[in-house]
Design a protein around this motif. Structure first.
Motif, PDB file in Angstrom:
ATOM      1  N   GLN A 255       1.139  -1.125  -0.120  1.00  0.00           N
ATOM      2  CA  GLN A 255       0.209  -0.402   0.160  1.00  0.00           C
ATOM      3  C   GLN A 255       0.740   1.261  -0.310  1.00  0.00           C
ATOM      4  OE1 GLN A 255      -3.149  -0.181   3.462  1.00  0.00           O
ATOM      5  NE2 GLN A 255      -3.851  -1.856   2.605  1.00  0.00           N
ATOM      6  N   ALA A 256       2.094   1.248   0.659  1.00  0.00           N
ATOM      7  CA  ALA A 256       2.845   2.569   0.770  1.00  0.00           C
ATOM      8  C   ALA A 256       3.321   2.579  -0.699  1.00  0.00           C
ATOM      9  CB  ALA A 256       3.621   2.334   1.873  1.00  0.00           C
ATOM     10  N   LEU A 257       4.183   1.416  -1.007  1.00  0.00           N
ATOM     11  CA  LEU A 257       4.737   1.880  -2.497  1.00  0.00           C
ATOM     12  C   LEU A 257       3.606   2.690  -3.781  1.00  0.00           C
ATOM     13  CD1 LEU A 257       7.244   1.503  -4.498  1.00  0.00           C
ATOM     14  CD2 LEU A 257       6.313  -0.735  -4.199  1.00  0.00           C
ATOM     15  N   SER A 258       2.145   1.872  -3.416  1.00  0.00           N
ATOM     16  CA  SER A 258       1.176   1.961  -4.713  1.00  0.00           C
ATOM     17  C   SER A 258       1.257   3.957  -3.989  1.00  0.00           C
ATOM     18  CB  SER A 258      -0.384   1.397  -4.005  1.00  0.00           C
ATOM     19  OG  SER A 258      -0.455   1.918  -4.972  1.00  0.00           O
ATOM     20  N   ILE A 259       1.364   4.587  -2.739  1.00  0.00           N
ATOM     21  CA  ILE A 259       0.673   5.870  -2.533  1.00  0.00           C
ATOM     22  C   ILE A 259       2.350   6.037  -2.954  1.00  0.00           C
ATOM     23  CG2 ILE A 259       0.981   7.164  -0.536  1.00  0.00           C
ATOM     24  CD1 ILE A 259      -0.859   4.819   1.321  1.00  0.00           C
ATOM     25  N   ALA A 260       2.931   6.073  -2.763  1.00  0.00           N
ATOM     26  CA  ALA A 260       3.978   6.877  -2.997  1.00  0.00           C
ATOM     27  C   ALA A 260       3.969   6.904  -4.624  1.00  0.00           C
ATOM     28  CB  ALA A 260       5.925   5.564  -2.971  1.00  0.00           C
ATOM     29  N   ASN A 261       4.168   5.910  -5.216  1.00  0.00           N
ATOM     30  CA  ASN A 261       3.486   5.563  -7.009  1.00  0.00           C
ATOM     31  C   ASN A 261       3.247   6.645  -7.822  1.00  0.00           C
ATOM     32  OD1 ASN A 261       5.631   4.559  -7.391  1.00  0.00           O
ATOM     33  ND2 ASN A 261       4.702   2.013  -7.757  1.00  0.00           N
ATOM     34  N   GLN A 262       1.950   6.957  -6.603  1.00  0.00           N
ATOM     35  CA  GLN A 262       0.948   8.681  -6.778  1.00  0.00           C
ATOM     36  C   GLN A 262       1.516   9.405  -6.960  1.00  0.00           C
ATOM     37  OE1 GLN A 262      -2.635   7.475  -4.862  1.00  0.00           O
ATOM     38  NE2 GLN A 262      -3.170   5.588  -5.916  1.00  0.00           N
ATOM     39  N   THR A 263       3.234   9.699  -6.749  1.00  0.00           N
ATOM     40  CA  THR A 263       3.207  10.810  -5.985  1.00  0.00           C
ATOM     41  C   THR A 263       3.674  12.213  -7.670  1.00  0.00           C
ATOM     42  OG1 THR A 263       4.362  10.918  -4.253  1.00  0.00           O
ATOM     43  CG2 THR A 263       5.065  12.442  -4.867  1.00  0.00           C
ATOM     44  N   PRO A 264       4.452  11.444  -8.186  1.00  0.00           N
ATOM     45  CA  PRO A 264       4.555  12.408  -9.317  1.00  0.00           C
ATOM     46  C   PRO A 264       3.206  12.589 -10.078  1.00  0.00           C
ATOM     47  CG  PRO A 264       5.644  10.348  -9.423  1.00  0.00           C
ATOM     48  CD  PRO A 264       4.628  10.444  -8.036  1.00  0.00           C
ATOM     49  N   GLN A 265       1.939  12.175  -9.394  1.00  0.00           N
ATOM     50  CA  GLN A 265       0.766  13.116 -10.210  1.00  0.00           C
ATOM     51  C   GLN A 265      -0.354  14.360  -9.959  1.00  0.00           C
ATOM     52  OE1 GLN A 265      -1.233  10.996 -12.726  1.00  0.00           O
ATOM     53  NE2 GLN A 265       0.325   9.305 -12.755  1.00  0.00           N
ATOM     54  N   THR A 266       0.759  14.216  -8.184  1.00  0.00           N
ATOM     55  CA  THR A 266       0.270  15.519  -8.001  1.00  0.00           C
ATOM     56  C   THR A 266       1.490  17.013  -9.318  1.00  0.00           C
ATOM     57  OG1 THR A 266       2.297  15.603  -6.576  1.00  0.00           O
ATOM     58  CG2 THR A 266       0.844  15.156  -5.657  1.00  0.00           C
ATOM     59  N   ILE A 267       2.063  16.589  -9.344  1.00  0.00           N
ATOM     60  CA  ILE A 267       2.977  17.389 -10.822  1.00  0.00           C
ATOM     61  C   ILE A 267       2.234  17.422 -11.649  1.00  0.00           C
ATOM     62  CG2 ILE A 267       4.970  18.148 -11.960  1.00  0.00           C
ATOM     63  CD1 ILE A 267       6.916  15.659 -10.512  1.00  0.00           C
ATOM     64  N   LEU A 268       1.798  16.636 -12.316  1.00  0.00           N
ATOM     65  CA  LEU A 268       0.389  16.575 -13.255  1.00  0.00           C
ATOM     66  C   LEU A 268      -0.258  17.805 -13.367  1.00  0.00           C
ATOM     67  CD1 LEU A 268      -0.098  16.246 -16.781  1.00  0.00           C
ATOM     68  CD2 LEU A 268      -1.234  13.832 -15.490  1.00  0.00           C
TER      69      LEU A 268
END
Length: 273
Positions: A255-268
């Motif tokens: 779950q932590a990895l899944s959340i961390a992988n979503q971080t670049p989406q905030t740049i978009l």
């Protein structure tokens, strides 16, 4: 923190933690599957080497036990023959005593002599046939028997106790033809009986000593096996509890990895307006 689409430090850290958890989980599952915390040299070279040496010592004691058990059987056969021979000697003494009665007629004396000679010949047969696996402790020409005593090749020696006629101070022609000779034979039989009982006693003592040593070897082997278990066996209760913990930790790591992988989406989202 630097916002980048090329590098995601949070995801990298989460992945490292998840990999570490997976490694621990694999180790725990292996211990549960094998029942051992040290299954091979890779797990712990020093402990594995010690356990292998102790296991080798324990395994070699199987050969010692086999040897001592053969010794037990050989002695038991000798004791059985000795009991038979002492009974025959007692009967021979009884026949000689009866034949020493000067009031007997020649027919009765001859019958007693025949019985005496038959009993004498049975002693020879008993001594010759008292063999186990081709080995005897009471035959006419036997040597001390040597059995294994320890894993280093030490020996346990059992002295032979010859119970043939010659070993008892008699011969194949020991007999009587007259009442006077029968009276003399009584003393000879008493001496032979004393010799036989002494030799039988010696065999009994050797048997007790061998039994005691065999018991010790069994306890020693059990102690070695327990020592090996202490070195390499896993605590399954502990490992089971750890498995539950690691499985939960693994799920959280995913779950932590899944959340961390979503971080670049905030740049978009910064480019959307």
């Amino acid at each position: 923190m630097l916002n980048s689409i090329n590098t995601n430090p949070g995801a990298l850290l989460a992945l490292q933690n998840l990999n570490a958890t997976n490694t621990e989980l694999a180790t725990t599952q292996s211990r549960i599957n094998t029942g051992k915390k040290v299954a091979n040299a890779k797990d712990n070279g020093a402990i594995w080497s010690m356990a292998k040496m102790q296991s080798a010592s324990s395994s070699s004691l199987n050969a010692v036990k086999d040897s001592l058990q053969r010794g037990q059987s050989t002695i038991d056969v000798g004791l059985a023959a000795g009991d038979t021979i002492t009974d025959l000697l007692m009967k021979m003494k009884e026949k000689a005593l009866a034949a020493s009665d000067t009031s007997l007629n020649s027919t009765s004396l001859k019958a007693l002599k025949t019985d005496f000679d038959s009993l004498r010949d049975q002693i020879t047969k008993a001594a010759q046939n008292a063999m186990f696996n081709g080995v005897s402790l009471v035959a006419a020409t036997v040597k001390p028997l040597v059995f294994l005593a320890n894993a280093d090749g030490g020996s346990f020696t059992v002295m032979a106790q010859t119970m043939s006629l010659e070993g008892l101070g008699l011969t194949g022609t020991s007999t009587f033809n007259t009442a006077t000779e029968a009276a003399t034979m009584i003393a000879d039989m008493t001496t032979a009986l004393l010799t036989a009982t002494n030799k039988l006693s010696a065999l009994g003592t050797a048997s007790v000593g061998l039994d005691t040593h065999l018991t010790f070897i069994g306890k020693l082997q059990d102690s070695l096996d327990a020592g090996v278990g202490n070195l390499v066996d896993a605590d399954l209760a502990k490992e089971s509890a750890k498995l539950q913990s690691l499985q939960t930790k693994q799920q959280l790591g995913v779950q932590a990895l899944s959340i961390a992988n979503q971080t670049p989406q905030t740049i978009l989202s910064l480019f959307q307006g």
